[in-house]
Design an enzyme around this catalytic site. Structure first.
Site, short mmCIF file in Angstrom:
data_model
loop_
_atom_site.label_atom_id
_atom_site.label_comp_id
_atom_site.label_asym_id
_atom_site.label_seq_id
_atom_site.Cartn_x
_atom_site.Cartn_y
_atom_site.Cartn_z
N PHE A 153 0.83 -1.21 0.00
CA PHE A 153 0.00 0.00 0.00
C PHE A 153 0.87 1.26 0.00
O PHE A 153 0.45 2.29 -0.54
CB PHE A 153 -0.93 0.00 1.23
CG PHE A 153 -1.94 1.10 1.21
CD1 PHE A 153 -3.10 0.99 0.45
CD2 PHE A 153 -1.74 2.26 1.94
CE1 PHE A 153 -4.02 2.02 0.42
CE2 PHE A 153 -2.66 3.29 1.93
CZ PHE A 153 -3.81 3.18 1.16
N CYS A 158 4.31 -7.73 -3.13
CA CYS A 158 3.64 -9.03 -3.28
C CYS A 158 2.44 -9.06 -2.33
O CYS A 158 2.62 -8.98 -1.11
CB CYS A 158 4.61 -10.16 -2.96
SG CYS A 158 3.82 -11.78 -2.95
N VAL A 159 1.26 -9.15 -2.90
CA VAL A 159 0.03 -9.25 -2.11
C VAL A 159 -0.57 -10.62 -2.39
O VAL A 159 -0.96 -10.91 -3.52
CB VAL A 159 -0.97 -8.14 -2.46
CG1 VAL A 159 -2.08 -8.09 -1.42
CG2 VAL A 159 -0.29 -6.78 -2.57
N ILE A 160 -0.61 -11.48 -1.35
CA ILE A 160 -1.07 -12.85 -1.54
C ILE A 160 -2.54 -12.93 -1.15
O ILE A 160 -2.91 -12.56 -0.04
CB ILE A 160 -0.21 -13.83 -0.73
CG1 ILE A 160 1.25 -13.74 -1.19
CG2 ILE A 160 -0.73 -15.26 -0.89
CD1 ILE A 160 2.22 -14.61 -0.43
N THR A 200 -5.26 -11.96 3.21
CA THR A 200 -5.85 -10.70 3.65
C THR A 200 -7.20 -10.42 3.01
O THR A 200 -7.37 -10.62 1.80
CB THR A 200 -4.91 -9.52 3.34
OG1 THR A 200 -5.59 -8.31 3.64
CG2 THR A 200 -4.44 -9.52 1.91
N HIS A 239 -8.01 -7.55 2.75
CA HIS A 239 -7.71 -6.27 2.11
C HIS A 239 -7.14 -6.45 0.70
O HIS A 239 -6.81 -5.48 0.05
CB HIS A 239 -6.69 -5.48 2.93
CG HIS A 239 -7.08 -5.23 4.34
ND1 HIS A 239 -8.34 -4.82 4.69
CD2 HIS A 239 -6.37 -5.32 5.48
CE1 HIS A 239 -8.39 -4.68 6.01
NE2 HIS A 239 -7.22 -4.99 6.51
N PHE A 290 5.13 -1.35 -12.55
CA PHE A 290 4.28 -2.12 -11.64
C PHE A 290 4.88 -3.52 -11.47
O PHE A 290 4.57 -4.44 -12.23
CB PHE A 290 2.87 -2.20 -12.22
CG PHE A 290 1.86 -2.85 -11.31
CD1 PHE A 290 1.34 -2.18 -10.23
CD2 PHE A 290 1.41 -4.14 -11.57
CE1 PHE A 290 0.38 -2.77 -9.40
CE2 PHE A 290 0.45 -4.75 -10.75
CZ PHE A 290 -0.05 -4.06 -9.66
N ARG A 324 7.44 -17.18 -9.05
CA ARG A 324 7.66 -15.95 -9.83
C ARG A 324 8.72 -15.03 -9.23
O ARG A 324 8.91 -13.91 -9.71
CB ARG A 324 6.33 -15.21 -9.96
CG ARG A 324 5.34 -15.91 -10.86
CD ARG A 324 3.91 -15.50 -10.64
NE ARG A 324 3.01 -16.20 -11.58
CZ ARG A 324 2.62 -17.48 -11.43
NH1 ARG A 324 3.03 -18.20 -10.40
NH2 ARG A 324 1.82 -18.04 -12.32
C1 DLZ Z 1 -2.00 -5.33 5.97
C2 DLZ Z 1 -1.39 -6.11 4.83
C3 DLZ Z 1 -1.84 -7.39 4.55
C4 DLZ Z 1 -2.90 -8.04 5.37
N1 DLZ Z 1 -1.33 -8.11 3.55
C5 DLZ Z 1 -0.34 -7.55 2.78
C6 DLZ Z 1 0.23 -8.29 1.70
O1 DLZ Z 1 -0.10 -9.44 1.40
N2 DLZ Z 1 1.21 -7.66 0.97
C7 DLZ Z 1 1.64 -6.40 1.23
O2 DLZ Z 1 2.52 -5.90 0.52
N3 DLZ Z 1 1.11 -5.70 2.27
C8 DLZ Z 1 0.15 -6.25 3.03
N4 DLZ Z 1 -0.39 -5.56 4.07
C9 DLZ Z 1 0.21 -4.25 4.43
C10 DLZ Z 1 -0.32 -3.07 3.65
O3 DLZ Z 1 0.24 -3.01 2.35
C11 DLZ Z 1 0.07 -1.76 4.39
O4 DLZ Z 1 1.45 -1.77 4.65
C12 DLZ Z 1 -0.67 -1.58 5.70
O5 DLZ Z 1 -2.06 -1.70 5.51
C13 DLZ Z 1 -0.36 -0.21 6.34
O6 DLZ Z 1 -0.80 0.85 5.49
#
Ligand code: DLZ
Length: 162
Positions: free
Chosen positions: A66, A89-91, A95, A97, A122, A136
């Site tokens: 984020f 990396c957002v898995i 989350t 979120h 990106f 990856r």
């Molecule tokens: C909070 C959060 C969660 C649950 N999962 C990820 C993730 O898989 N990958 C990632 O890069 N960041 C995650 N975060 C953190 C958010 O990006 C952010 O740092 C927090 O919500 C604070 O703004």
């Protein structure tokens, strides 16, 4: 092609330009560091392998994906880099979120490209699970950090070509 550039998604694409005259920022998210650290290192090595000088690469960490948008904006505002590579990396399974974070960073990076007129790449993985991420980040599907670096080089060279 040097070995660091093997296993790219566009191996039949255009030649990779010489990056020796260009400067780069790498902003990487510490969340899922096993993955993002490997992507960061892949991006760095790929820039070097294509001529970039170590003194022309600035690397900064942010806590999570984020924060990539603001970190990348800070990089552009406070340095004279020609491009910024954003790595995260957002898995999905981890989350609720997921959609919010992915959408926010995708839109944020898109906006930066328009606002600053330099490439913001990106380099954010959005896998369903950890294994897809590993595959990856130096695994069987290559290293998406390498691809992000090559995208940065190609986009800076494109700007140079006009
Ligand atoms: C909070 C959060 C969660 C649950 N999962 C990820 C993730 O898989 N990958 C990632 O890069 N960041 C995650 N975060 C953190 C958010 O990006 C952010 O740092 C927090 O919500 C604070 O703004």
């Amino acid at each position: 092609m040097s070995s660091v550039n093997n296993n790219l998604s566009w191996t039949k694409g255009s030649a990779i330009p010489d990056a020796s005259e260009y400067s780069f920022g790498i902003v990487w998210a510490e969340w899922n560091e096993d993955i993002t650290g490997a992507m960061r290192d892949g991006a760095y090595k790929t820039l070097i392998a294509n001529g970039a000088k170590p003194e022309n690469i600035i690397t900064k960490a942010v806590p999570g994906s984020f924060e990539l948008t603001l970190g990348a904006q800070m990089m552009a505002e406070n340095t004279d880099v020609d491009a910024v590579i954003c790595i995260g990396c957002v898995i999905q399974g981890e989350t609720k979120h997921f959609d919010f974070i992915c959408s926010a960073v995708a839109h944020g990076i898109t906006d930066l490209n328009r606002e600053f007129g330099i490439p913001f790449v990106f380099g954010v993985l959005t896998p369903d699970n950890q294994q897809q991420a590993i595959d990856r980040a130096g695994g069987k599907h290559g290293n998406k950090g390498d691809e992000a670096a090559i995208t940065a080089i190609k986009m800076v060279a494109l700007e140079d070509s006009f």
